[in-house]
Scaffold this active site. Structure first.
Site, PDB file in Angstrom:
ATOM      1  CB  CYS A 338      -0.876   0.058   1.241  1.00 55.56           C
ATOM      2  SG  CYS A 338      -2.128  -1.176   1.267  1.00 55.56           S
ATOM      3  NE  ARG A 431      -9.158  -1.786 -12.654  1.00 55.47           N
ATOM      4  CZ  ARG A 431      -9.640  -0.860 -11.838  1.00 55.47           C
ATOM      5  NH1 ARG A 431      -8.925  -0.446 -10.818  1.00 55.47           N
ATOM      6  NH2 ARG A 431     -10.835  -0.351 -12.048  1.00 55.47           N
TER       7      ARG A 431
HETATM    8  P1  XMP Z   1      -1.359  -7.548   2.741  1.00 58.42           P
HETATM    9  O1  XMP Z   1      -0.563  -6.754   3.739  1.00 58.42           O
HETATM   10  O2  XMP Z   1      -1.936  -8.767   3.353  1.00 58.42           O
HETATM   11  O3  XMP Z   1      -2.576  -6.595   2.367  1.00 58.42           O
HETATM   12  O4  XMP Z   1      -0.589  -7.828   1.503  1.00 58.42           O
HETATM   13  C1  XMP Z   1      -3.601  -6.941   1.463  1.00 58.42           C
HETATM   14  C2  XMP Z   1      -4.553  -5.779   1.348  1.00 58.42           C
HETATM   15  O5  XMP Z   1      -3.891  -4.596   0.886  1.00 58.42           O
HETATM   16  C3  XMP Z   1      -4.843  -3.752   0.252  1.00 58.42           C
HETATM   17  N1  XMP Z   1      -4.288  -3.327  -1.040  1.00 58.42           N
HETATM   18  C4  XMP Z   1      -3.824  -2.103  -1.346  1.00 58.42           C
HETATM   19  N2  XMP Z   1      -3.782  -0.966  -0.639  1.00 58.42           N
HETATM   20  N3  XMP Z   1      -2.758   0.150  -2.458  1.00 58.42           N
HETATM   21  C5  XMP Z   1      -3.256   0.178  -1.200  1.00 58.42           C
HETATM   22  O6  XMP Z   1      -3.193   1.217  -0.556  1.00 58.42           O
HETATM   23  C6  XMP Z   1      -2.771  -0.959  -3.236  1.00 58.42           C
HETATM   24  O7  XMP Z   1      -2.304  -0.955  -4.368  1.00 58.42           O
HETATM   25  C7  XMP Z   1      -3.334  -2.144  -2.644  1.00 58.42           C
HETATM   26  N4  XMP Z   1      -3.529  -3.395  -3.110  1.00 58.42           N
HETATM   27  C8  XMP Z   1      -4.104  -4.081  -2.108  1.00 58.42           C
HETATM   28  C9  XMP Z   1      -6.128  -4.547   0.101  1.00 58.42           C
HETATM   29  O8  XMP Z   1      -7.042  -4.082   1.057  1.00 58.42           O
HETATM   30  C10 XMP Z   1      -5.668  -5.967   0.347  1.00 58.42           C
HETATM   31  O9  XMP Z   1      -6.696  -6.819   0.823  1.00 58.42           O
END
Ligand code: XMP
Length: 494
Positions: A338, A431
């Site tokens: 993130c 996408r």
């Molecule tokens: P982990 O830490 O388990 O987190 O890899 C998975 C969650 O991260 C979120 N997610 C994102 N958040 N930018 C963000 O700010 C992104 O590009 C992104 N991709 C995923 C999402 O909630 C996921 O379940």
């Protein structure tokens, strides 16, 4: 629905901080807390075997783990593998709706006790054509029917897997009904009777037929006897693996969006997740209210629950529940890929969970944590803080069953999978190529290569051992007891 005022919610949040043993401010992330040991009535952590948890009014899962709806994490392989181990995964919403539907169908068909609409093939087709059909549906056998859908045989893996000549006809290879080698049962057969038939005839598949000999279903031995091998497996009343459906919000609630929602509700999933990174928003309100309305007013959808996210404040959680959410997904910025916090927004995750879960409990709803888990201890923190389950991305992307394709490093001794944030440049490009993103935004996520750890089962066993160890320090025997007994202390970040 009874609603709660800001004052009532604020007061309950303050009481919850007191109960947990934490100051309300400054805000708390995973690395700011620890648990003090307490006298435990657990003699060995092996006593702790029950990891089940309620994640919405109609859905109880057997381990507190949700599979992230991310392109590199979840497709049907992860949906099947996680359901086998007792968790539930959600397909990524960024694909065409038919692709999401196909992932759900494949999950439902996998190792299912009762397949209501088995795939059939005509006897005059070649083995090559039959193999293509099986590959398309991710299955290893086909029922053979005539043009009136009457059963005439079964093409099982035993019949075709040693056959090298793919021009041979299905009718010449199949186990045929005519030669009385095929055992069938009436469509009303119970699972108990089907079990007896399997034990007596040592078959793997039991086609069901009506009085005219037409195919009405298929019972598989694998599906029927499965719970002996995977005691935590999550299945619905038809014996199918449980999985969720996912949909995004888009800019406006269009007719197409409504059709997509109905299409997913028709898939007979127990829960639909409406997902966007900024859920306290009017476009979420439109989609969530429309979905909740359909579920409330169409009888066949009555048992489907709706989850929505993401938010990270109690205001956001209250908004989603009052729009119709049964479960609220919490996490803005804690995830491993993130970069949302670069916008300056996003409450640290433990604070977000404590405050959102106060609201979900007041309203009798459920709270899911999402993002940032690195260790079993993080899941323990989140459950004590109030999460009913936790969504994982990075911890499960490095498993064999995740959606990403593995590739070897340059020495060929370690395999990696590329894990891309949903808002990374690379996913945005994908996408755009699919035509479901109008222009590229400033990236709020990045990608990295993660080593392949092994099968999902290994990863989950490791996590559950860690979770049971953490639970044993509180004498907690269940997930809900962990929430009730757990207290936390604040520390400086190490
Ligand atoms: P982990 O830490 O388990 O987190 O890899 C998975 C969650 O991260 C979120 N997610 C994102 N958040 N930018 C963000 O700010 C992104 O590009 C992104 N991709 C995923 C999402 O909630 C996921 O379940």
């Amino acid at each position: 629905m009874k609603t709660f005022t800001e004052k009532e919610i604020e007061q309950t949040i303050n009481e919850e901080y007191l109960r947990l043993g934490l100051p309300r401010s400054p805000a708390i992330g995973f690395d700011h807390i620890y648990h003090e040991e307490q006298k435990s009535n657990t003699r060995s952590r092996s006593e702790i075997q029950d990891f089940s948890t309620q994640i919405s009014p109609h859905v109880r899962i057997n381990i507190p783990i949700l599979g992230a709806n991310m392109i590199d994490v979840t497709d049907e392989k992860m949906m099947i593998a996680l359901a086998r181990e007792g968790g539930i995964a959600f397909p990524p919403q960024f694909f065409h709706i038919a692709a999401i539907g196909s992932m759900i169908d494949k999950t439902h068909r996998a190792e299912c006790a009762l397949i209501e609409k088995p795939i059939t093939v005509r006897p005059e087709k070649t083995l090559k054509e039959a193999k293509q059909l099986m590959q398309q549906h991710n299955i290893k056998g086909l029922l053979v029917t005539d043009n009136a859908r009457r059963l005439i045989g079964l093409l099982s893996s035993k019949d075709w897997q040693y056959e090298l000549d793919e021009t041979k006809l299905v009718g010449d290879l199949m186990t045929s009904k005519e030669k009385k080698r095929l055992i069938t049962a009436p469509k009303s057969v119970s699972f108990a009777d089907a079990e007896k038939i399997f034990l007596k005839h040592k078959k793997e598949k039991l086609p069901l037929v009506d009085g005219w000999g037409k195919v009405t279903g298929l019972i598989t031995a694998r599906g029927l006897f499965y719970n002996r091998f995977y005691p935590r497996a999550l299945r619905d009343e038809k014996g199918r693996f449980l999985c969720g459906a996912t949909i995004g919000v888009g800019r406006h609630l269009t007719k197409t969006k409504l059709k997509e929602i109905e299409y997913l509700l028709e898939k007979e999933v127990p829960i639909i997740l409406i997902d966007t990174s900024r859920a306290w928003a009017i476009n979420m309100e439109d989609v969530l209210k429309a979905t909740a309305h359909l579920i409330r007013h169409i009888k066949k959808y009555a048992n489907i629950d709706v989850a929505a996210g993401n938010v990270s404040t109690w205001g956001g959680a209250k908004f989603l529940i009052e729009c119709g959410a049964d479960a609220v997904k919490v996490g803005q910025g804690p995830g491993s890929q993130c970069q949302t916090r670069k916008t300056g927004t996003g409450t640290p995750q433990i604070t977000a969970i404590i405050e959102c879960s106060v609201v979900t409990r007041l309203y009798g709803k459920y709270c899911w944590g999402d993002g940032g888990v690195k260790t079993p201890g993080d899941i323990i923190h989140a459950i004590i803080a109030g999460a009913n389950a936790y969504m994982l991305g990075k911890l499960i992307v490095g498993t064999e069953e995740s959606a990403a394709t593995a590739f070897p490093n340059k020495d060929g001794d370690i395999r990696y999978k590329t894990y891309r944030g949903s808002a990374s440049v690379s996913v945005q490009q994908e996408r755009q190529a699919q035509g479901n993103l109008d222009y590229q935004r400033r990236p709020e996520g990045f990608k990295e290569d993660v080593p392949v750890f092994g099968p999902l089962k290994w990863r989950l066993n490791d996590l559950l051992h860690g979770i049971s160890s953490g639970m044993s320090f509180f004498g907690a025997k269940t997930v809900s007891e962990l929430h009730e007994k757990g207290i936390m202390r604040r520390k400086e970040k190490e």
